[in-house]
Design a protein around this motif. Structure first.
Motif, PDB file in Angstrom:
ATOM      1  N   TYR A 297      43.392  50.555  26.567  1.00 20.59           N
ATOM      2  CA  TYR A 297      43.451  49.365  27.405  1.00 20.59           C
ATOM      3  C   TYR A 297      42.986  49.702  28.812  1.00 20.59           C
ATOM      4  O   TYR A 297      43.371  50.723  29.385  1.00 20.59           O
ATOM      5  CB  TYR A 297      44.870  48.792  27.445  1.00 20.59           C
ATOM      6  CG  TYR A 297      45.342  48.237  26.129  1.00 20.59           C
ATOM      7  CD1 TYR A 297      45.112  46.912  25.781  1.00 20.59           C
ATOM      8  CD2 TYR A 297      46.003  49.053  25.207  1.00 20.59           C
ATOM      9  CE1 TYR A 297      45.540  46.401  24.555  1.00 20.59           C
ATOM     10  CE2 TYR A 297      46.427  48.557  23.980  1.00 20.59           C
ATOM     11  CZ  TYR A 297      46.194  47.233  23.671  1.00 20.59           C
ATOM     12  OH  TYR A 297      46.607  46.736  22.466  1.00 20.59           O
ATOM     13  N   ARG A 298      42.134  48.825  29.379  1.00 18.81           N
ATOM     14  CA  ARG A 298      41.715  48.943  30.775  1.00 18.81           C
ATOM     15  C   ARG A 298      41.974  47.597  31.444  1.00 18.81           C
ATOM     16  O   ARG A 298      41.422  46.572  31.043  1.00 18.81           O
ATOM     17  CB  ARG A 298      40.236  49.298  30.893  1.00 18.81           C
ATOM     18  CG  ARG A 298      39.913  50.736  30.520  1.00 18.81           C
ATOM     19  CD  ARG A 298      39.471  50.892  29.113  1.00 18.81           C
ATOM     20  NE  ARG A 298      38.227  50.191  28.840  1.00 18.81           N
ATOM     21  CZ  ARG A 298      37.848  49.798  27.625  1.00 18.81           C
ATOM     22  NH1 ARG A 298      38.617  50.037  26.577  1.00 18.81           N
ATOM     23  NH2 ARG A 298      36.707  49.180  27.450  1.00 18.81           N
ATOM     24  N   THR A 299      42.827  47.604  32.452  1.00 18.01           N
ATOM     25  CA  THR A 299      43.232  46.357  33.089  1.00 18.01           C
ATOM     26  C   THR A 299      43.224  46.512  34.600  1.00 18.01           C
ATOM     27  O   THR A 299      43.142  47.612  35.144  1.00 18.01           O
ATOM     28  CB  THR A 299      44.650  45.938  32.647  1.00 18.01           C
ATOM     29  OG1 THR A 299      45.573  46.990  32.996  1.00 18.01           O
ATOM     30  CG2 THR A 299      44.698  45.722  31.142  1.00 18.01           C
ATOM     31  N   ASP A 300      43.338  45.367  35.276  1.00 16.07           N
ATOM     32  CA  ASP A 300      43.516  45.299  36.727  1.00 16.07           C
ATOM     33  C   ASP A 300      42.399  46.001  37.488  1.00 16.07           C
ATOM     34  O   ASP A 300      42.643  46.680  38.482  1.00 16.07           O
ATOM     35  CB  ASP A 300      44.868  45.897  37.148  1.00 16.07           C
ATOM     36  CG  ASP A 300      46.046  45.104  36.617  1.00 16.07           C
ATOM     37  OD1 ASP A 300      45.834  43.933  36.267  1.00 16.07           O
ATOM     38  OD2 ASP A 300      47.152  45.643  36.546  1.00 16.07           O
ATOM     39  N   PHE A 301      41.148  45.858  37.018  1.00 17.43           N
ATOM     40  CA  PHE A 301      40.043  46.400  37.807  1.00 17.43           C
ATOM     41  C   PHE A 301      39.887  45.578  39.073  1.00 17.43           C
ATOM     42  O   PHE A 301      39.762  44.362  39.032  1.00 17.43           O
ATOM     43  CB  PHE A 301      38.743  46.385  37.009  1.00 17.43           C
ATOM     44  CG  PHE A 301      37.536  46.727  37.857  1.00 17.43           C
ATOM     45  CD1 PHE A 301      37.373  48.001  38.365  1.00 17.43           C
ATOM     46  CD2 PHE A 301      36.580  45.771  38.145  1.00 17.43           C
ATOM     47  CE1 PHE A 301      36.277  48.329  39.148  1.00 17.43           C
ATOM     48  CE2 PHE A 301      35.478  46.078  38.923  1.00 17.43           C
ATOM     49  CZ  PHE A 301      35.327  47.359  39.425  1.00 17.43           C
ATOM     50  N   LYS A 302      39.907  46.253  40.213  1.00 14.12           N
ATOM     51  CA  LYS A 302      39.730  45.596  41.507  1.00 14.12           C
ATOM     52  C   LYS A 302      38.747  46.414  42.323  1.00 14.12           C
ATOM     53  O   LYS A 302      38.793  47.644  42.321  1.00 14.12           O
ATOM     54  CB  LYS A 302      41.045  45.505  42.278  1.00 14.12           C
ATOM     55  CG  LYS A 302      42.190  44.864  41.532  1.00 14.12           C
ATOM     56  CD  LYS A 302      43.456  44.975  42.355  1.00 14.12           C
ATOM     57  CE  LYS A 302      44.682  44.651  41.531  1.00 14.12           C
ATOM     58  NZ  LYS A 302      45.924  44.884  42.285  1.00 14.12           N
TER      59      LYS A 302
END
Length: 735
Positions: A297-302
């Motif tokens: 899982y890859r999340t919250d890219f900012k």
């Protein structure tokens, strides 16, 4: 003579073919992780393939034939990226093959990958077990720049503790086909480190390696014959690009990013989670590219200004993957790439449960019953659950524990369509105690189908951008100093000097006429509003750039990351005004206001790069709200900026707003009034989606009539020079 001439032409053509762009059959990377099978003494192996293919991504059909011991790994979160163009994706599968294996593998209709490996079988003399070939992590496609030397470290591991060596594949040994060894690529075999000398034209090149494991030997003055135990293939790609920036301007990993080659041990049904962050002073990070195990899982890219962050998590469910699983990641900007960094997940081997062990899963708790007789040499009094507040009872025959699903340190993870509650019974000793006695680690898990799980624990509703920030829009206006809706701030302005990026400072210092403005120096930009007007045909000296939003939510702040100007509407050639929130020259200063939803910049047009009579402006903007009232949104142009500022704030998507034409010369008197433009209604059309980096490219077109910039001649004529805006939705930052 004619024969020699024809032979020379043939050799030149062959050389150009080998050094030129690769054919469609090339892949952008490949590794094979090999696991010998005990059932036949290692004559066959389970080979775990990871291959990177250029876009468009090939189909998964054709990799496994009927009746083969073969498994393709589809994933709901594919690994892909946009750099190098036209983009790429990862394909993963596993297959039982002979230990010594050579084959051409079809990946899609026009991709042929040649694979050659020698994996034994070899029985180790020191342990009597089958040798485990080396593991090499597959990085995302590598990028470098012309005339910029660069090192590329390969991350390698060996389960037997052997020394790993990397060498170029040899075509005469049948290890590769048409594999040219480039003169500008050097290899340190012992360190598995590639060096790009920088002496190569722009283009895409392929590197074919073999990774070998050798039994470690003590350093002696006499060299001995140390034959490799196995050889496995490693294919890499290097894209060399043109660039005018410094060779040391790449993004750098910061904060809590795991150190390279670190190992994270994972128990069954355990969730491993970590965050990565990058600092990029020259260009904003457009994507963080990752190659890892299926269902990572890859999340919250900012990505806001110089900072970017992303969180990764992996849940170990029942799987047939290799014991060692690498995760490699890198940050890409438009023309730069960070060092590729890899971490390893180690799936701990677990022994069989003791006879008589029972684990009952109920609606609110799980109950463990464990025979004490099975715990040989284990101190039962040292056993503890995730939380010491939940007691573990035992007598002379059995150990019993009642473990609440919403307490006792029980954790909840998602595994496919199941919700899994996990806890661990383990030996816990005081830090001051040193003991040779064995310890116990017993993972416990209760799995529930999705249909049986109710309530907020399974799915959490996240607020939308509109719910957080309300209905808002952005736009750009230009006014003469002292005029416009913010004239009270620009008439007698208070300037906030913006730092200049180090790369820009170096260029300004090298310029004989360069003047650097720091926070302690005074501005050379005049504050006299009448200086902006003059005779017809004369240059306008100063304009105030207003970047504005109508967001009325308390504590919402406008952030302006970048602004560029161009003499043409298509922005074919651009010059920067702001980069990463910092000024690019002494021609731009920020005017301090008391409004959090607007920014004003005083532009000294006499020093801007634009030399024509018209210019166009484009800026990238965000809205930000901190999670705590006592905190502030990140100041993009400061040396003390921290990645924690991203984690502790909520952001909108990144919008790119673009102006209409802005006149740079005095022409005819402006009209006394300006026509209002309706920008309330918008229509949205999705044009592309990149799942791996959570980037969605969407065009938002204003439902309005295009207006032209009024031609200003006098400071007495106050008005908006432009009211037409175009907004492009780039990155999704909202939690």
């Amino acid at each position: 003579m004619l024969h020699r001439f024809r032979l020379r032409i043939l050799l030149q053509s062959l050389t150009l073919f080998l050094l030129g762009p690769p054919c469609e059959g090339s892949s952008l990377g490949l590794t094979v992780h090999v696991v010998p099978l005990e059932s036949d003494g290692g004559k066959t192996v389970r080979a775990h393939f990871s291959a990177i293919a250029p876009s468009p991504c090939p189909a998964l059909t054709g990799l496994c034939a009927v009746g083969e011991d073969c498994l393709v790994h589809p994933t709901s979160l594919p690994f892909n990226g946009t750099k190098p163009t036209p983009g790429w994706c990862v394909r993963q599968w596993q297959k039982t093959v002979p230990s010594n294996y050579k084959a051409s593998i079809s990946l899609g209709s026009n991709r042929e990958i040649y694979v050659s490996m020698k994996a034994g079988p070899t029985v180790r003399a020191n342990s009597g077990r089958l040798n485990q070939p080396a593991y090499v992590a597959l990085p995302p496609p590598l990028r470098a720049r012309v005339n910029c030397p660069h090192h590329f470290y390969l991350s390698v591991k060996d389960l037997d503790g052997d020394r790993v060596r990397c060498r170029f594949a040899q075509p005469d040994q049948g290890e590769c086909v048409s594999c040219t060894q480039h003169s500008f690529i050097e290899l340190d075999e012992e360190k598995c480190m590639l060096t790009f000398t920088g002496n190569a034209p722009a283009g895409q090149y392929f590197i074919y390696l073999m990774a070998e494991d050798l039994i470690p030997e003590p350093k002696t003055s006499q060299a001995t014959d140390n034959t490799p135990l196995s050889s496995v293939p490693v294919h890499l790609s290097l894209t060399v690009e043109e660039s005018t920036s410094s060779c040391i301007a790449e993004p750098v990993a910061t904060g809590e990013t795991p150190i390279k080659d670190s190992t994270l041990f994972v128990l069954p049904y355990q969730e491993t989670k970590f965050s990565i962050s990058f600092m990029s002073q020259l260009e904003s990070v457009s994507e963080v590219v990752v190659v890892g195990p299926p269902e990572l899982y890859r999340t919250d890219f900012k990505s806001v200004g110089p900072l970017s962050t992303m969180t990764m998590a992996w849940v170990r469910s029942e799987n047939k993957l290799a014991r060692l699983l690498p995760i490699c990641f890198a940050a890409n900007t438009m023309s730069l790439q960070s060092e590729a960094r890899c971490v390893w997940l180690y799936q701990r081997e677990m022994g069989a449960l003791p006879a008589g062990t029972e684990l009952k899963c109920e609606k609110t708790e799980m109950t463990l019953v464990l025979p004490v007789a099975s715990l040989t040499n284990i101190n039962v009094s040292e056993l503890q659950l995730n939380s010491p507040t939940c007691p573990v009872a035992y007598n002379s025959t059995h150990l019993t524990a009642h473990i609440f699903l919403n307490g006792c340190g029980t954790k909840t993870v998602h595994s496919g369509s199941e919700l899994v509650y996990t806890n661990t019974l383990r030996s816990v000793r005081p830090f001051t105690m040193v003991s040779r006695q064995p310890t116990l680690i017993l993972p416990l898990a209760c799995r529930f189908p999705e249909t049986q799980v109710k309530g907020p624990q399974y799915k959490i509703g996240m607020p939308t951008e509109k719910e957080t920030f309300g209905k808002f829009r952005f736009w750009i206006e230009f006014h003469f100093p002292g005029e416009g809706p913010l004239g009270k701030f620009t008439r007698i302005p208070k300037f906030r000097s913006l730092h200049i990026l180090p790369e820009r400072v170096r260029r300004e210092v090298e310029s004989p006429s360069g003047i650097i403005i720091t926070s302690k120096s005074t501005s050379n930009i005049s504050t006299n509003s009448t200086s902006s007007s003059g005779a017809i045909g004369s240059k306008i000296e100063q304009l105030d750039l207003h970047v504005m939003s109508n967001c009325s939510i308390n504590r919402a702040e406008l952030l302006v990351s970048n602004c560029i100007e161009s003499e043409t509407e298509d922005f074919a050639e651009t010059n920067p005004i702001l980069e990463q929130g910092c000024a690019t020259s002494n021609s731009t200063l920020e005017i301090v206001t008391t409004l959090s939803n607007s920014k004003v910049y005083r532009l000294d047009l006499s020093n801007l790069e634009a030399k024509g009579s018209m210019m166009y402006i484009q800026c990238t903007v965000n809205l930000c709200i901190t999670t705590m009232p006592s905190e502030t949104c990140p100041d993009l142009c400061t040396r003390s900026i921290s990645h924690r500022a991203l984690i502790n704030s909520v952001f909108t998507k990144t919008y790119t707003i673009r102006s209409g034409p802005v006149s740079l010369v005095v022409t005819t008197p402006a009209p006394s009034t300006t026509t209002p433009v309706n920008t309330a209604t918008t229509t949205t059309k999705s044009v592309a989606t990149t799942a791996s980096s959570s980037i969605t490219s969407v065009t938002v077109a204003q439902n309005s009539t295009t207006s032209h910039a009024p031609e200003q001649t006098s400071s007495m004529a106050a008005g908006v020079i432009l009211t037409t805006i175009s907004i492009f939705l780039q990155n999704i930052f909202l939690y």
